[in-house]
Motif scaffolding. Structure first.
Motif, PDB file in Angstrom:
ATOM      1  N   THR A 159       0.826  -1.205   0.000  1.00  0.00           N
ATOM      2  CA  THR A 159       0.000   0.000   0.000  1.00  0.00           C
ATOM      3  C   THR A 159       0.862   1.257   0.000  1.00  0.00           C
ATOM      4  O   THR A 159       0.632   2.196  -0.772  1.00  0.00           O
ATOM      5  N   LYS A 160       1.856   1.276   0.872  1.00  0.00           N
ATOM      6  CA  LYS A 160       2.734   2.431   0.968  1.00  0.00           C
ATOM      7  C   LYS A 160       3.524   2.631  -0.315  1.00  0.00           C
ATOM      8  O   LYS A 160       3.703   3.756  -0.797  1.00  0.00           O
ATOM      9  N   MET A 161       4.001   1.540  -0.900  1.00  0.00           N
ATOM     10  CA  MET A 161       4.778   1.651  -2.134  1.00  0.00           C
ATOM     11  C   MET A 161       3.907   2.111  -3.299  1.00  0.00           C
ATOM     12  O   MET A 161       4.343   2.906  -4.137  1.00  0.00           O
ATOM     13  N   ASP A 162       2.693   1.635  -3.353  1.00  0.00           N
ATOM     14  CA  ASP A 162       1.776   2.060  -4.414  1.00  0.00           C
ATOM     15  C   ASP A 162       1.483   3.552  -4.312  1.00  0.00           C
ATOM     16  O   ASP A 162       1.453   4.270  -5.325  1.00  0.00           O
ATOM     17  N   LEU A 163       1.285   4.037  -3.089  1.00  0.00           N
ATOM     18  CA  LEU A 163       1.043   5.467  -2.889  1.00  0.00           C
ATOM     19  C   LEU A 163       2.260   6.285  -3.291  1.00  0.00           C
ATOM     20  O   LEU A 163       2.135   7.318  -3.963  1.00  0.00           O
ATOM     21  N   GLU A 164       3.441   5.822  -2.910  1.00  0.00           N
ATOM     22  CA  GLU A 164       4.670   6.539  -3.279  1.00  0.00           C
ATOM     23  C   GLU A 164       4.853   6.566  -4.791  1.00  0.00           C
ATOM     24  O   GLU A 164       5.269   7.577  -5.362  1.00  0.00           O
ATOM     25  N   SER A 165       4.514   5.464  -5.453  1.00  0.00           N
ATOM     26  CA  SER A 165       4.640   5.402  -6.907  1.00  0.00           C
ATOM     27  C   SER A 165       3.747   6.433  -7.590  1.00  0.00           C
ATOM     28  O   SER A 165       4.159   7.105  -8.544  1.00  0.00           O
ATOM     29  N   LEU A 166       2.515   6.579  -7.099  1.00  0.00           N
ATOM     30  CA  LEU A 166       1.595   7.563  -7.682  1.00  0.00           C
ATOM     31  C   LEU A 166       2.059   8.990  -7.388  1.00  0.00           C
ATOM     32  O   LEU A 166       1.889   9.886  -8.225  1.00  0.00           O
ATOM     33  N   GLU A 167       2.636   9.220  -6.217  1.00  0.00           N
ATOM     34  CA  GLU A 167       3.170  10.546  -5.897  1.00  0.00           C
ATOM     35  C   GLU A 167       4.328  10.895  -6.819  1.00  0.00           C
ATOM     36  O   GLU A 167       4.435  12.033  -7.305  1.00  0.00           O
ATOM     37  N   LEU A 168       5.201   9.921  -7.067  1.00  0.00           N
ATOM     38  CA  LEU A 168       6.321  10.147  -7.984  1.00  0.00           C
ATOM     39  C   LEU A 168       5.826  10.356  -9.413  1.00  0.00           C
ATOM     40  O   LEU A 168       6.382  11.164 -10.161  1.00  0.00           O
ATOM     41  N   GLN A 169       4.780   9.632  -9.779  1.00  0.00           N
ATOM     42  CA  GLN A 169       4.212   9.806 -11.119  1.00  0.00           C
ATOM     43  C   GLN A 169       3.660  11.217 -11.287  1.00  0.00           C
ATOM     44  O   GLN A 169       3.847  11.851 -12.338  1.00  0.00           O
ATOM     45  N   LEU A 170       2.986  11.720 -10.262  1.00  0.00           N
ATOM     46  CA  LEU A 170       2.470  13.088 -10.329  1.00  0.00           C
ATOM     47  C   LEU A 170       3.611  14.091 -10.403  1.00  0.00           C
ATOM     48  O   LEU A 170       3.554  15.042 -11.196  1.00  0.00           O
ATOM     49  N   GLU A 171       4.637  13.893  -9.599  1.00  0.00           N
ATOM     50  CA  GLU A 171       5.784  14.811  -9.638  1.00  0.00           C
ATOM     51  C   GLU A 171       6.447  14.782 -11.002  1.00  0.00           C
ATOM     52  O   GLU A 171       6.806  15.835 -11.563  1.00  0.00           O
ATOM     53  N   ASN A 172       6.609  13.596 -11.563  1.00  0.00           N
ATOM     54  CA  ASN A 172       7.228  13.477 -12.874  1.00  0.00           C
ATOM     55  C   ASN A 172       6.387  14.163 -13.948  1.00  0.00           C
ATOM     56  O   ASN A 172       6.915  14.852 -14.832  1.00  0.00           O
ATOM     57  N   THR A 173       5.069  13.995 -13.877  1.00  0.00           N
ATOM     58  CA  THR A 173       4.181  14.641 -14.842  1.00  0.00           C
ATOM     59  C   THR A 173       4.214  16.156 -14.686  1.00  0.00           C
ATOM     60  O   THR A 173       4.164  16.900 -15.670  1.00  0.00           O
ATOM     61  N   ASN A 174       4.318  16.609 -13.458  1.00  0.00           N
ATOM     62  CA  ASN A 174       4.414  18.042 -13.189  1.00  0.00           C
ATOM     63  C   ASN A 174       5.701  18.613 -13.772  1.00  0.00           C
ATOM     64  O   ASN A 174       5.719  19.689 -14.374  1.00  0.00           O
ATOM     65  N   LEU A 175       6.794  17.871 -13.593  1.00  0.00           N
ATOM     66  CA  LEU A 175       8.071  18.299 -14.180  1.00  0.00           C
ATOM     67  C   LEU A 175       7.977  18.330 -15.706  1.00  0.00           C
ATOM     68  O   LEU A 175       8.496  19.246 -16.352  1.00  0.00           O
TER      69      LEU A 175
END
Length: 492
Positions: A159-175
């Motif tokens: 669960t924690k890793m899945d949440l972190e993955s989505l947070e990184l995906q959002l950051e990457n998309t923002n970049l």
């Protein structure tokens, strides 16, 4: 040069005057063009959609970590069965009617990857059995209320890793969106100056046509007066036709580059536009070491490579958990009550605790897990290599752009001198042509040299501006304004 600038200013003034021909024409400067592109560009809109999609995916995952409530209702059920009582060797018929509902409240535990649930199942049941001449029936209400907890053991926190993955995906998309905005500025500026150069080329072609017309009229008068040979008139007619063709070619090219600009910035393709610009430049003091240091601290591509490394490490963690010793722990405690009367349903309750512990013990997988882990480790090494190579690429790009800036300053000086000499040469030879000391073919050559010199000087100025913009994008520092570039990141 002064004459050329005067004519350009006159053209701009004419464009700004109201009139039926130019009434619907929109005059664009560079900043206005950038503003339009920021709102309407298909590339920006696509990046925004990707950013919004990544944000919504993260919102959905975060919402799933909150307490979830559910209600399942079975309003009516009926069944009839014919069965054999093997103990008494007698057939009997049974009918069952029922109605039930289950309410569930479950709460995922982020830090342990477990789930705690409160479940209440309430139902009513009527049953009737017929055996020969004997008939029995029963009615009862039942309620089962229990609290359960499920916990994975000896494995990673999915669960924690899945949440972190989505947070990184959002950051990457923002970049990616911020990088798209910077790239948009570069592309729009290039398209804008393409239109400006096309306008300049058309203006120069029209000036050439005007000069050629004057020379043609002069030759006609000389030939009629017997002061020039008939061959000069033929050459003048050829030059005049060639100048008319050049104007038409310049007009076609201008319309084409206008369409390209309008398409890129998201304008109506049928809208009439004209651009105004001041290509004059001043030398900008650039500190290469500062540009490199600032770029290595702030370039978004480096953060994207770091995100790739984190994702690769997470993938390795998931791979290591495959076909590995793991377990599940399930705990439950509650009470069950049933009675024919609803009010007495819990007069004699029964507790129903339960505990289950299970393990997955892999024995032999023929080296599959080992190879999968090695593949994931190689992905991490590759991501780290990409980060290192990205840093080197940034260094090479900045050094190249810095050298190009210095060279462009030299090219501007050379082009300015060439333009001045070409203008003086043309003015001198035009006078010789008027006096009959020069042929029309020779004068056209000097005119072409002047046109080329004018275009080369303007292009040199634009090239310097584009290199400054490239340096700004590469270093994320604006040396013209002497300030950092404000990153256009979207915050939640």
């Amino acid at each position: 040069m002064k004459s050329m600038l005067h004519k350009i200013k006159l053209l701009i003034v004419l464009c700004l005057l109201p009139g039926s021909f130019l009434f619907s024409q929109q005059i664009l400067d560079l900043q206005k063009t950038l503003d339009i592109a920021a709102q309407n560009s298909p590339d920006i809109r696509s990046s925004l959609l990707s950013l919004e999609r990544a944000q919504e995916n993260l919102n959905a995952r975060r919402a799933s970590l909150k307490t979830r409530f559910g209600l399942t209702v079975d309003p009516f059920s009926f069944s009839r069965n014919r069965s054999l009582d093997t103990f008494e060797s007698q057939w009997f018929t049974s009918e069952q009617y029922g109605s039930s509902g289950t309410f569930t409240a479950s709460q995922p535990i982020l830090w342990t990857d477990g789930t705690i649930s409160l479940v209440n199942n309430f139902g009513w049941q009527y049953s009737k059995s017929t055996r020969g001449e004997m008939e029995t029936e029963s009615r009862s209400f039942s309620n089962n209320l229990f609290l359960s907890y499920s916990q994975p053991l000896f494995t990673y926190n999915a669960t924690k890793m899945d949440l972190e993955s989505l947070e990184l995906q959002l950051e990457n998309t923002n970049l990616q969106y911020a990088m798209q905005k910077l790239n948009l500025e570069t592309q729009v500026t290039q398209y804008f100056y393409n239109v400006y150069m096309a306008q300049m080329s058309l203006s120069v072609a029209q000036d050439e046509l005007e000069n050629t017309k004057e020379n043609y009229d002069l030759i006609v008068n000389k030939v009629d007066a017997g002061l020039s040979a008939q061959e000069e008139l033929y050459q003048a007619e050829l030059d005049y036709a060639s100048s008319e063709s050049s104007v038409q070619d310049a007009q076609v090219n201008l319309e084409n580059v206008k369409d390209q600009l309008k398409q890129y910035i998201g304008m109506d393709i049928y809208e009439e536009i004209s651009v105004i610009a001041d290509p004059q430049v001043q030398e900008v003091d650039v500190d290469l070491d500062m540009a490199i240091d600032y770029a290595l601290k702030t370039r978004m591509e480096l953060r994207q490579r770091e995100i790739e490394i984190v994702n690769a490490e997470n993938s390795l963690t998931q791979t290591k958990s495959n076909n590995k010793f793991s377990g599940d722990l399930n705990l439950s405690v509650g009470i069950i009550g049933n009675d024919e009367e609803l009010s007495a349903i819990y007069d004699n309750p029964t507790t129903n605790p339960s505990v289950s512990l299970s393990f997955n013990v892999p024995i032999w997988d023929w080296g599959a897990r080992k190879s999968e882990i090695r593949a994931s480790e190689l992905s991490i090494e590759s991501a780290e290599l990409n980060l290192e190579n990205q840093e080197i690429s940034i260094l090479v790009e900045l050094r190249s752009t810095f050298r190009s800036l210095q060279n462009q300053l030299n090219q501007i000086a050379i082009a300015e001198k060439t333009q001045r000499n070409a203008q003086l040469t043309y003015d001198l030879n035009q006078e010789r042509y008027s006096n009959g000391d020069l042929t029309g073919m020779d004068l056209k050559q000097y005119q072409q040299q002047l046109t080329q010199a004018n275009n080369s000087y303007t292009q040199a100025l634009i090239n310097y501006k584009m290199e400054l913009l490239t340096l700004k994008v590469q270093s994320l520092y604006d040396f013209e304004k002497n300030e950092p570039v404000a990153l256009d990141l979207v915050t939640e």
